[in-house]
Design a protein around this motif. Structure first.
Motif, PDB file in Angstrom:
ATOM      1  N   TYR A 180       0.838  -1.210   0.000  1.00 38.89           N
ATOM      2  CA  TYR A 180       0.000   0.000   0.000  1.00 38.89           C
ATOM      3  C   TYR A 180       0.870   1.256   0.000  1.00 38.89           C
ATOM      4  O   TYR A 180       0.572   2.235  -0.685  1.00 38.89           O
ATOM      5  CB  TYR A 180      -0.919   0.004   1.223  1.00 38.89           C
ATOM      6  CG  TYR A 180      -2.128  -0.886   1.069  1.00 38.89           C
ATOM      7  CD1 TYR A 180      -3.326  -0.391   0.570  1.00 38.89           C
ATOM      8  CD2 TYR A 180      -2.071  -2.234   1.421  1.00 38.89           C
ATOM      9  CE1 TYR A 180      -4.445  -1.208   0.428  1.00 38.89           C
ATOM     10  CE2 TYR A 180      -3.181  -3.066   1.288  1.00 38.89           C
ATOM     11  CZ  TYR A 180      -4.357  -2.541   0.786  1.00 38.89           C
ATOM     12  OH  TYR A 180      -5.457  -3.348   0.641  1.00 38.89           O
ATOM     13  N   ILE A 181       1.945   1.218   0.783  1.00 42.25           N
ATOM     14  CA  ILE A 181       2.845   2.373   0.857  1.00 42.25           C
ATOM     15  C   ILE A 181       3.489   2.632  -0.504  1.00 42.25           C
ATOM     16  O   ILE A 181       3.514   3.765  -0.995  1.00 42.25           O
ATOM     17  CB  ILE A 181       3.923   2.156   1.934  1.00 42.25           C
ATOM     18  CG1 ILE A 181       3.277   2.182   3.329  1.00 42.25           C
ATOM     19  CG2 ILE A 181       5.023   3.209   1.838  1.00 42.25           C
ATOM     20  CD1 ILE A 181       4.224   1.802   4.449  1.00 42.25           C
ATOM     21  N   ASN A 182       3.986   1.571  -1.127  1.00 45.42           N
ATOM     22  CA  ASN A 182       4.678   1.723  -2.411  1.00 45.42           C
ATOM     23  C   ASN A 182       3.753   2.155  -3.539  1.00 45.42           C
ATOM     24  O   ASN A 182       4.174   2.850  -4.464  1.00 45.42           O
ATOM     25  CB  ASN A 182       5.371   0.412  -2.785  1.00 45.42           C
ATOM     26  CG  ASN A 182       6.517   0.077  -1.843  1.00 45.42           C
ATOM     27  OD1 ASN A 182       7.136   0.972  -1.266  1.00 45.42           O
ATOM     28  ND2 ASN A 182       6.797  -1.200  -1.662  1.00 45.42           N
ATOM     29  N   SER A 183       2.480   1.737  -3.461  1.00 50.52           N
ATOM     30  CA  SER A 183       1.533   2.094  -4.515  1.00 50.52           C
ATOM     31  C   SER A 183       0.751   3.368  -4.190  1.00 50.52           C
ATOM     32  O   SER A 183      -0.071   3.807  -4.992  1.00 50.52           O
ATOM     33  CB  SER A 183       0.551   0.938  -4.745  1.00 50.52           C
ATOM     34  OG  SER A 183      -0.208   0.685  -3.580  1.00 50.52           O
ATOM     35  N   GLY A 184       1.014   3.952  -3.027  1.00 49.75           N
ATOM     36  CA  GLY A 184       0.354   5.199  -2.659  1.00 49.75           C
ATOM     37  C   GLY A 184      -1.117   5.058  -2.343  1.00 49.75           C
ATOM     38  O   GLY A 184      -1.878   6.009  -2.472  1.00 49.75           O
ATOM     39  N   ARG A 185      -1.545   3.856  -1.911  1.00 48.88           N
ATOM     40  CA  ARG A 185      -2.955   3.634  -1.603  1.00 48.88           C
ATOM     41  C   ARG A 185      -3.196   3.662  -0.098  1.00 48.88           C
ATOM     42  O   ARG A 185      -2.271   3.446   0.694  1.00 48.88           O
ATOM     43  CB  ARG A 185      -3.413   2.283  -2.167  1.00 48.88           C
ATOM     44  CG  ARG A 185      -3.441   2.215  -3.685  1.00 48.88           C
ATOM     45  CD  ARG A 185      -3.819   0.812  -4.137  1.00 48.88           C
ATOM     46  NE  ARG A 185      -2.789  -0.153  -3.763  1.00 48.88           N
ATOM     47  CZ  ARG A 185      -3.049  -1.417  -3.407  1.00 48.88           C
ATOM     48  NH1 ARG A 185      -4.291  -1.846  -3.349  1.00 48.88           N
ATOM     49  NH2 ARG A 185      -2.051  -2.237  -3.103  1.00 48.88           N
ATOM     50  N   LEU A 186      -4.438   3.900   0.267  1.00 49.63           N
ATOM     51  CA  LEU A 186      -4.830   3.946   1.675  1.00 49.63           C
ATOM     52  C   LEU A 186      -5.292   2.558   2.104  1.00 49.63           C
ATOM     53  O   LEU A 186      -6.214   1.990   1.519  1.00 49.63           O
ATOM     54  CB  LEU A 186      -5.962   4.957   1.880  1.00 49.63           C
ATOM     55  CG  LEU A 186      -6.474   5.151   3.309  1.00 49.63           C
ATOM     56  CD1 LEU A 186      -5.380   5.736   4.199  1.00 49.63           C
ATOM     57  CD2 LEU A 186      -7.694   6.064   3.309  1.00 49.63           C
ATOM     58  N   ALA A 187      -4.655   2.003   3.148  1.00 48.99           N
ATOM     59  CA  ALA A 187      -5.028   0.680   3.654  1.00 48.99           C
ATOM     60  C   ALA A 187      -6.187   0.814   4.632  1.00 48.99           C
ATOM     61  O   ALA A 187      -6.091   1.542   5.617  1.00 48.99           O
ATOM     62  CB  ALA A 187      -3.832   0.026   4.342  1.00 48.99           C
ATOM     63  N   THR A 188      -7.285   0.111   4.359  1.00 52.38           N
ATOM     64  CA  THR A 188      -8.456   0.160   5.236  1.00 52.38           C
ATOM     65  C   THR A 188      -9.006  -1.236   5.515  1.00 52.38           C
ATOM     66  O   THR A 188     -10.032  -1.368   6.180  1.00 52.38           O
ATOM     67  CB  THR A 188      -9.572   1.017   4.604  1.00 52.38           C
ATOM     68  OG1 THR A 188      -9.938   0.453   3.340  1.00 52.38           O
ATOM     69  CG2 THR A 188      -9.115   2.448   4.399  1.00 52.38           C
ATOM     70  N   LYS A 189      -8.342  -2.272   5.039  1.00 54.70           N
ATOM     71  CA  LYS A 189      -8.824  -3.637   5.193  1.00 54.70           C
ATOM     72  C   LYS A 189      -8.094  -4.351   6.323  1.00 54.70           C
ATOM     73  O   LYS A 189      -7.088  -3.883   6.833  1.00 54.70           O
ATOM     74  CB  LYS A 189      -8.638  -4.410   3.880  1.00 54.70           C
ATOM     75  CG  LYS A 189      -9.259  -3.753   2.654  1.00 54.70           C
ATOM     76  CD  LYS A 189     -10.772  -3.664   2.767  1.00 54.70           C
ATOM     77  CE  LYS A 189     -11.378  -3.077   1.495  1.00 54.70           C
ATOM     78  NZ  LYS A 189     -12.854  -2.941   1.592  1.00 54.70           N
ATOM     79  N   TYR A 193     -10.031   9.866   3.539  1.00 54.07           N
ATOM     80  CA  TYR A 193      -9.381   9.655   4.832  1.00 54.07           C
ATOM     81  C   TYR A 193     -10.224  10.223   5.968  1.00 54.07           C
ATOM     82  O   TYR A 193     -10.270   9.660   7.064  1.00 54.07           O
ATOM     83  CB  TYR A 193      -7.984  10.283   4.854  1.00 54.07           C
ATOM     84  CG  TYR A 193      -7.202   9.897   6.095  1.00 54.07           C
ATOM     85  CD1 TYR A 193      -6.719   8.606   6.246  1.00 54.07           C
ATOM     86  CD2 TYR A 193      -6.977  10.811   7.127  1.00 54.07           C
ATOM     87  CE1 TYR A 193      -6.020   8.228   7.387  1.00 54.07           C
ATOM     88  CE2 TYR A 193      -6.276  10.441   8.265  1.00 54.07           C
ATOM     89  CZ  TYR A 193      -5.809   9.158   8.382  1.00 54.07           C
ATOM     90  OH  TYR A 193      -5.120   8.780   9.523  1.00 54.07           O
ATOM     91  N   ARG A 194     -10.925  11.329   5.719  1.00 55.59           N
ATOM     92  CA  ARG A 194     -11.796  11.912   6.747  1.00 55.59           C
ATOM     93  C   ARG A 194     -12.903  10.923   7.117  1.00 55.59           C
ATOM     94  O   ARG A 194     -13.242  10.757   8.296  1.00 55.59           O
ATOM     95  CB  ARG A 194     -12.373  13.238   6.242  1.00 55.59           C
ATOM     96  CG  ARG A 194     -13.027  14.083   7.321  1.00 55.59           C
ATOM     97  CD  ARG A 194     -13.361  15.482   6.821  1.00 55.59           C
ATOM     98  NE  ARG A 194     -12.172  16.330   6.757  1.00 55.59           N
ATOM     99  CZ  ARG A 194     -11.555  16.684   5.642  1.00 55.59           C
ATOM    100  NH1 ARG A 194     -11.999  16.276   4.469  1.00 55.59           N
ATOM    101  NH2 ARG A 194     -10.494  17.459   5.671  1.00 55.59           N
ATOM    102  N   ASP A 195     -13.452  10.253   6.136  1.00 52.03           N
ATOM    103  CA  ASP A 195     -14.475   9.246   6.387  1.00 52.03           C
ATOM    104  C   ASP A 195     -13.888   8.051   7.139  1.00 52.03           C
ATOM    105  O   ASP A 195     -14.526   7.488   8.030  1.00 52.03           O
ATOM    106  CB  ASP A 195     -15.075   8.792   5.056  1.00 52.03           C
ATOM    107  CG  ASP A 195     -16.211   7.806   5.238  1.00 52.03           C
ATOM    108  OD1 ASP A 195     -17.200   8.156   5.908  1.00 52.03           O
ATOM    109  OD2 ASP A 195     -16.114   6.676   4.720  1.00 52.03           O
ATOM    110  N   TYR A 196     -12.665   7.677   6.786  1.00 47.32           N
ATOM    111  CA  TYR A 196     -11.954   6.585   7.466  1.00 47.32           C
ATOM    112  C   TYR A 196     -11.719   6.936   8.932  1.00 47.32           C
ATOM    113  O   TYR A 196     -11.879   6.091   9.823  1.00 47.32           O
ATOM    114  CB  TYR A 196     -10.635   6.338   6.733  1.00 47.32           C
ATOM    115  CG  TYR A 196      -9.769   5.243   7.293  1.00 47.32           C
ATOM    116  CD1 TYR A 196     -10.287   3.987   7.598  1.00 47.32           C
ATOM    117  CD2 TYR A 196      -8.406   5.458   7.493  1.00 47.32           C
ATOM    118  CE1 TYR A 196      -9.474   2.979   8.093  1.00 47.32           C
ATOM    119  CE2 TYR A 196      -7.592   4.459   7.979  1.00 47.32           C
ATOM    120  CZ  TYR A 196      -8.130   3.217   8.281  1.00 47.32           C
ATOM    121  OH  TYR A 196      -7.319   2.220   8.778  1.00 47.32           O
TER     122      TYR A 196
END
Length: 204
Positions: free
Chosen positions: A117-126, A187-190
């Motif tokens: 997730y870090i390398n692909s610039g995505r937000l981890a929520t799972k 991210y605010r929703d997260y």
């Protein structure tokens, strides 16, 4: 003669048309390039997230203070804080916290594969990230708290509270600012749905 006149006439028309539209292709190409530069039609490659955020600072401060708390909790006047009555429950509770911390850490690193997730610039929520937004920091907090409980000095039990306050302020001033700027409403929703540190389902 008639054929030659016809050929010459067509050739003249072609030359006139060529002169008429001379430079049009170049101008069109330039316009397309300008539009490409100014628009967001083509999505640029996503930049990776910072590998190290507040982690090194929080980890270093927390681990050093934990070690000092354990050492000084058994020397001088502070050793009076070691309770023999609740020694076994303290050890059991501390060991349980460390086991939970290792489970959280393992799930963040290996199950969720946070590095991807870090390398692909995505937000981890799972996975474990659906229970806590910062499982690795939670693991550090739980390990240090568990070690202090195993040490058994009640005077040192104020340290986990200070660790939690320090982590909260640190994240509010650093990583949460970066992530809000990067992911915005996502991210605010997260944040509304998932706790900052404690790995428990949030009532929303």
């Amino acid at each position: 003669m008639g054929v030659n006149n016809t050929v010459q006439s067509k050739l003249k028309n072609v030359m006139e048309d060529d002169k008429k539209y001379e430079g049009v292709d170049d101008e069109l190409l330039q316009e397309l390039e300008d539009e490409y530069e100014s628009s967001k039609v083509v999505k640029s490659s996503v930049k990776p997230l910072p590998t190290y955020g507040a982690g090194p600072v929080f980890g270093a401060v927390t681990i050093i203070l934990t070690i000092l708390g354990i050492v000084f909790g058994h020397v001088g006047p502070l050793k009076n804080g070691v309770s023999s009555t609740f020694r076994i429950p303290y050890i059991v509770f501390g060991a349980a916290l460390i086991c939970i911390a290792l489970m959280i850490w393992t799930r963040a690193i290996f199950d969720v594969r946070i590095d991807d997730y870090i390398n692909s610039g995505r937000l981890a929520t799972k996975g474990v990230y659906s229970l806590t937004r910062n499982p690795i920091y939670a693991a550090i907090l739980f390990i240090c708290t568990g070690a202090l409980f195993i040490s058994g000095n009640v005077y040192m039990y104020v340290l986990p509270i200070l660790f939690w306050v320090f982590l909260t302020v640190l994240l509010q001033k650093t990583e949460e600012v970066w992530l809000l700027a990067r992911f915005g409403e996502e991210y605010r929703d997260y944040m509304r749905k998932v706790n900052r540190v404690i790995p428990l389902k949030k009532m929303v």
